[in-house]
Design an enzyme around this catalytic site. Structure first.
Site, PDB file in Angstrom:
ATOM      1  N   HIS A 190     109.941  -6.440 -16.784  1.00  4.82           N
ATOM      2  CA  HIS A 190     108.592  -5.885 -16.848  1.00  4.82           C
ATOM      3  C   HIS A 190     108.120  -5.367 -15.502  1.00  4.82           C
ATOM      4  O   HIS A 190     107.484  -4.328 -15.427  1.00  4.82           O
ATOM      5  CB  HIS A 190     107.607  -6.968 -17.301  1.00  4.82           C
ATOM      6  CG  HIS A 190     107.758  -7.326 -18.738  1.00  4.82           C
ATOM      7  ND1 HIS A 190     108.017  -6.385 -19.695  1.00  4.82           N
ATOM      8  CD2 HIS A 190     107.688  -8.506 -19.372  1.00  4.82           C
ATOM      9  CE1 HIS A 190     108.093  -6.985 -20.863  1.00  4.82           C
ATOM     10  NE2 HIS A 190     107.901  -8.276 -20.696  1.00  4.82           N
ATOM     11  N   GLU A 432     127.098   8.721 -26.872  1.00  4.36           N
ATOM     12  CA  GLU A 432     127.048   7.554 -25.973  1.00  4.36           C
ATOM     13  C   GLU A 432     128.229   6.620 -26.193  1.00  4.36           C
ATOM     14  O   GLU A 432     128.339   5.583 -25.557  1.00  4.36           O
ATOM     15  CB  GLU A 432     125.703   6.831 -26.099  1.00  4.36           C
ATOM     16  CG  GLU A 432     125.232   6.573 -27.514  1.00  4.36           C
ATOM     17  CD  GLU A 432     123.827   6.000 -27.579  1.00  4.36           C
ATOM     18  OE1 GLU A 432     123.233   5.678 -26.544  1.00  4.36           O
ATOM     19  OE2 GLU A 432     123.322   5.853 -28.705  1.00  4.36           O
ATOM     20  N   ASP A 456     124.521   4.205 -22.099  1.00  5.24           N
ATOM     21  CA  ASP A 456     125.556   3.547 -22.893  1.00  5.24           C
ATOM     22  C   ASP A 456     126.933   4.148 -22.648  1.00  5.24           C
ATOM     23  O   ASP A 456     127.925   3.434 -22.592  1.00  5.24           O
ATOM     24  CB  ASP A 456     125.208   3.626 -24.386  1.00  5.24           C
ATOM     25  CG  ASP A 456     124.229   2.539 -24.779  1.00  5.24           C
ATOM     26  OD1 ASP A 456     124.470   1.375 -24.400  1.00  5.24           O
ATOM     27  OD2 ASP A 456     123.224   2.847 -25.421  1.00  5.24           O
ATOM     28  N   CYS A 503     119.833  12.411 -22.029  1.00  2.00           N
ATOM     29  CA  CYS A 503     118.606  11.618 -21.987  1.00  2.00           C
ATOM     30  C   CYS A 503     118.805  10.235 -21.370  1.00  2.00           C
ATOM     31  O   CYS A 503     117.922   9.395 -21.428  1.00  2.00           O
ATOM     32  CB  CYS A 503     117.982  11.505 -23.378  1.00  2.00           C
ATOM     33  SG  CYS A 503     119.087  10.771 -24.588  1.00  2.00           S
TER      34      CYS A 503
HETATM   35  C1  PEP Z   1     121.402   5.926 -23.337  1.00  4.72           C
HETATM   36  O1  PEP Z   1     122.176   5.102 -23.807  1.00  4.72           O
HETATM   37  O2  PEP Z   1     121.654   6.646 -22.341  1.00  4.72           O
HETATM   38  C2  PEP Z   1     120.070   6.134 -23.951  1.00  4.72           C
HETATM   39  C3  PEP Z   1     119.264   7.097 -23.561  1.00  4.72           C
HETATM   40  O3  PEP Z   1     119.695   5.250 -24.914  1.00  4.72           O
HETATM   41  P1  PEP Z   1     119.137   3.748 -24.630  1.00  4.72           P
HETATM   42  O4  PEP Z   1     118.937   3.630 -23.150  1.00  4.72           O
HETATM   43  O5  PEP Z   1     117.891   3.662 -25.431  1.00  4.72           O
HETATM   44  O6  PEP Z   1     120.260   2.921 -25.160  1.00  4.72           O
HETATM   45 MG    MG Z   2     121.812   4.265 -25.739  1.00  5.05          MG
END
Ligand code: PEP
Ligand code: MG
Length: 578
Positions: A190, A432, A456, A503
């Site tokens: 957090h 991912e 990931d 992302c």
């Molecule tokens: C990722 O795995 O890069 C991603 C954007 O998803 P999360 O971080 O929600 O697993």
């Molecule tokens: Mg992910």
């Protein structure tokens, strides 16, 4: 005096210098006493719980005002613990059966509760244990009749603590907090999330090294690379001052142009959009220049609740976000629980390796009723807007074909109920899992776009759990192995006329910008605060320059070499390790 340097995990960028303020939480002494009148103890507990609830609500209001409503949800979770039926039954039962005082029964029961959560060995649940302890201390303080006392900072200081609770983080006077540093906590704790939102530099996970930081000591904190310089000499101070000044200058300049498009030096335009994790975040992204949403994580709707949200509730939440973003593109990702994010309302079996288990799309396909509700809600909310639906954790083509079928079922159901829904909606997948990256040419035939999830993809490529502090640094998205996969994905997609976004956290790292541009990335999606600097970085390069950089980087041997090479011509203070 000698200059020393210690390292933790950089959790929120920014460089600052100042004196250490050790934030020690006062020990609470709770003694066991015999209570003859148990109903008086129960009434005492009721009053304390009501007061705790009022205090937490006041904190939530303050947070909503200071940093926006999405962060206030931490305190909503705190409120839930106060009325947790199992916990209360335990405490009340103990008072009755053992004739003990309320604060003792409360302490013992909440300690057990937190220990059970910690014993599950899951980072997400361990963070919930810290929440339980935060609430538990508040109630004990009230039961013992002690007034709440926020630490009084006489001068702007660097806060150092073993662990900072959300209550600590928000009650300290923000105008006097130069940085947060904690011995415990990971990049997803957090304090990391709150300090990023507040724009305060932070370093977490210092471990035993935090003991070297004493009250009043002068230090330099670099939230980008997790470095703390203790008792810096004049030369170190001069160098850090220079870095801090140029960082502030770059940030101001970047913010001034945040709402202008990101056009490369030779005229190529690149899309820059925001990652959001809660509906309340959408309006704020526009201030930082988001051109849309590249990843809406829908988990917030499903976590910490007894039943899954129904179709109308989900439609309302998604629609509100679509309205805010008007005709801008919005990529909404279906539920990605499992792994480090459990859902309380599903009977999820304990898995030995949850990250390799029934997670993301696998879970949705295993629960078609729940999946259908989300798909129908998304299709409804997309009507009249630029919605794109995305699926997490795809490993095979069969999964994508199954998704296509599920979408057709959802559409048919809406048609039969005569409910309007979005007619043209792109369908994409996250890349991912290494198998999806390797099969990108095949998958490109069955989707409209890809978005690379480097968080990931790095952990699966390097076989390093992103939540395990001992190996997490291995899961570096700038490792040439990950970059080579990214190249494969972009080349395959472009050969099939499809676009590619990214992302994962890497997209928000200015250091990575030339590499990703050189590889031909079409869309960068990141937490909104990172947008101005990334747009600024994009404007610095021509396509040819970026290609040259990416080609060189892909020939390097490890992540360290990549970082060193990129840092040699980038502004190091603006990058943090991903
Ligand atoms: C990722 O795995 O890069 C991603 C954007 O998803 P999360 O971080 O929600 O697993
Ligand atoms: Mg992910």
């Amino acid at each position: 005096m000698s200059t020393r340097t210690i390292h933790g995990v950089g959790a929120s960028v920014g460089i600052t210098t100042g004196p250490v303020f050790r934030y020690e939480v006062r020990e609470q002494v709770v003694e066991q006493r015999h209570a003859e009148d148990t109903s008086a103890e129960q009434a005492h507990l009721d009053t304390a719980l009501a007061q705790a609830q009022a205090e937490i609500q006041a904190l939530a209001t303050q947070v909503r005002h200071d940093v926006g409503s999405s962060n206030a949800s931490i305190f909503e979770a705190h409120e839930m613990f106060l009325s947790d039926p199992e916990l209360l039954e335990e405490v009340r039962g103990m008072i009755e059966s053992q004739h003990v005082n309320a604060d003792y029964a409360w302490k013992v029961s909440t300690e057990q509760y937190a220990a059970t959560l910690r014993a599950l060995g899951d980072e997400y649940l361990a963070a919930r244990a810290a929440d339980v302890e935060d609430v538990a201390k508040r109630v004990i303080r009230i039961l013992q009749g002690v007034e709440e006392q926020a630490a009084q900072l006489s001068e702007p200081s660097i806060i150092v603590a073993v662990e900072l609770t959300p209550s600590d983080t928000v009650t300290l006077d923000k105008h006097k907090v130069l940085a947060f540093c904690s011995a415990r906590g990971g990049a997803t704790s957090h304090v990391a999330i709150l300090s990023k939102t507040l724009g305060i530099p932070a370093i977490v996970g210092l471990g035993a090294a935090a003991d070297q930081l004493r009250n009043g000591m002068q230090v330099i904190v670099n939230g980008a690379n997790g470095e703390i310089v203790i008792e810096p000499d004049a030369a170190a101070i001069a160098s850090y001052r220079q870095q801090a000044t140029s960082l502030a200058h770059v940030q101001t300049e970047a913010q001034e142009k945040a709402c202008e498009p990101a056009i490369m030096a030779d005229g190529k335009r690149v899309e820059v959009v925001a990652n959001i994790g809660a509906p309340g975040e959408a309006p704020g992204t526009l201030v930082y220049g988001a051109e849309g949403v590249g990843l809406l994580r829908t988990e917030f709707l499903f976590l910490e609740r007894a039943t899954a949200p129904d179709e109308d509730e989900q439609t309302a939440v998604y629609s509100a976000i679509m309205e805010t973003m008007e005709q801008r593109p919005v990529v909404i990702r279906t539920l990605d629980i499992g792994g480090d994010k459990p859902a309380t309302f599903l009977d999820m079996p304990n898995e030995m390796n949850p990250f390799l288990g029934v997670r993301g799309l696998r879970l949705s396909l295993a629960h078609p009723d729940m999946f259908q509700i989300q798909l129908r809600a998304l299709l409804r909310a997309g009507a009249g807007h630029n919605l794109k639906i995305m699926f997490p954790m795809v490993a095979t083509r069969e999964e994508v074909l199954a998704v296509r079928e599920q979408i057709a079922v959802a559409q048919a159901s809406l048609v039969s109920r005569d409910i309007s829904y979005v007619q043209h909606c792109e369908v994409g997948i996250m890349i991912e899992v290494p198998s999806a990256a390797l099969m990108a040419d095949v998958l490109a035939d069955v989707v409209d776009f890809f978005s690379i999830g480097t968080n990931d993809l790095s952990q699966y490529t390097l076989a390093a759990d992103r939540t395990n502090a001992a190996v997490a640094p291995l899961a570096d998205a700038l490792h040439p192995a990950v970059l080579r996969l990214i190249r494969m994905v972009i080349e395959a997609a472009h050969a099939h006329g499809k676009w590619v976004g990214l992302c994962g956290e890497l997209a928000g790292d200015p250091l990575a910008v030339p590499v990703l541009l050189g590889l031909g990335l079409d869309e960068f999606s990141m937490s909104a605060r990172s947008i101005p600097l990334v747009k600024q970085a994009i404007r610095r390069y021509t396509v040819a320059q970026a290609r040259e950089i990416s080609q060189h980087v892909l020939s390097l041997g490890d992540a360290g070499e990549v970082r060193e090479y990129l840092s040699s011509f980038s502004h190091s203070a603006t990058s943090s390790k991903k």
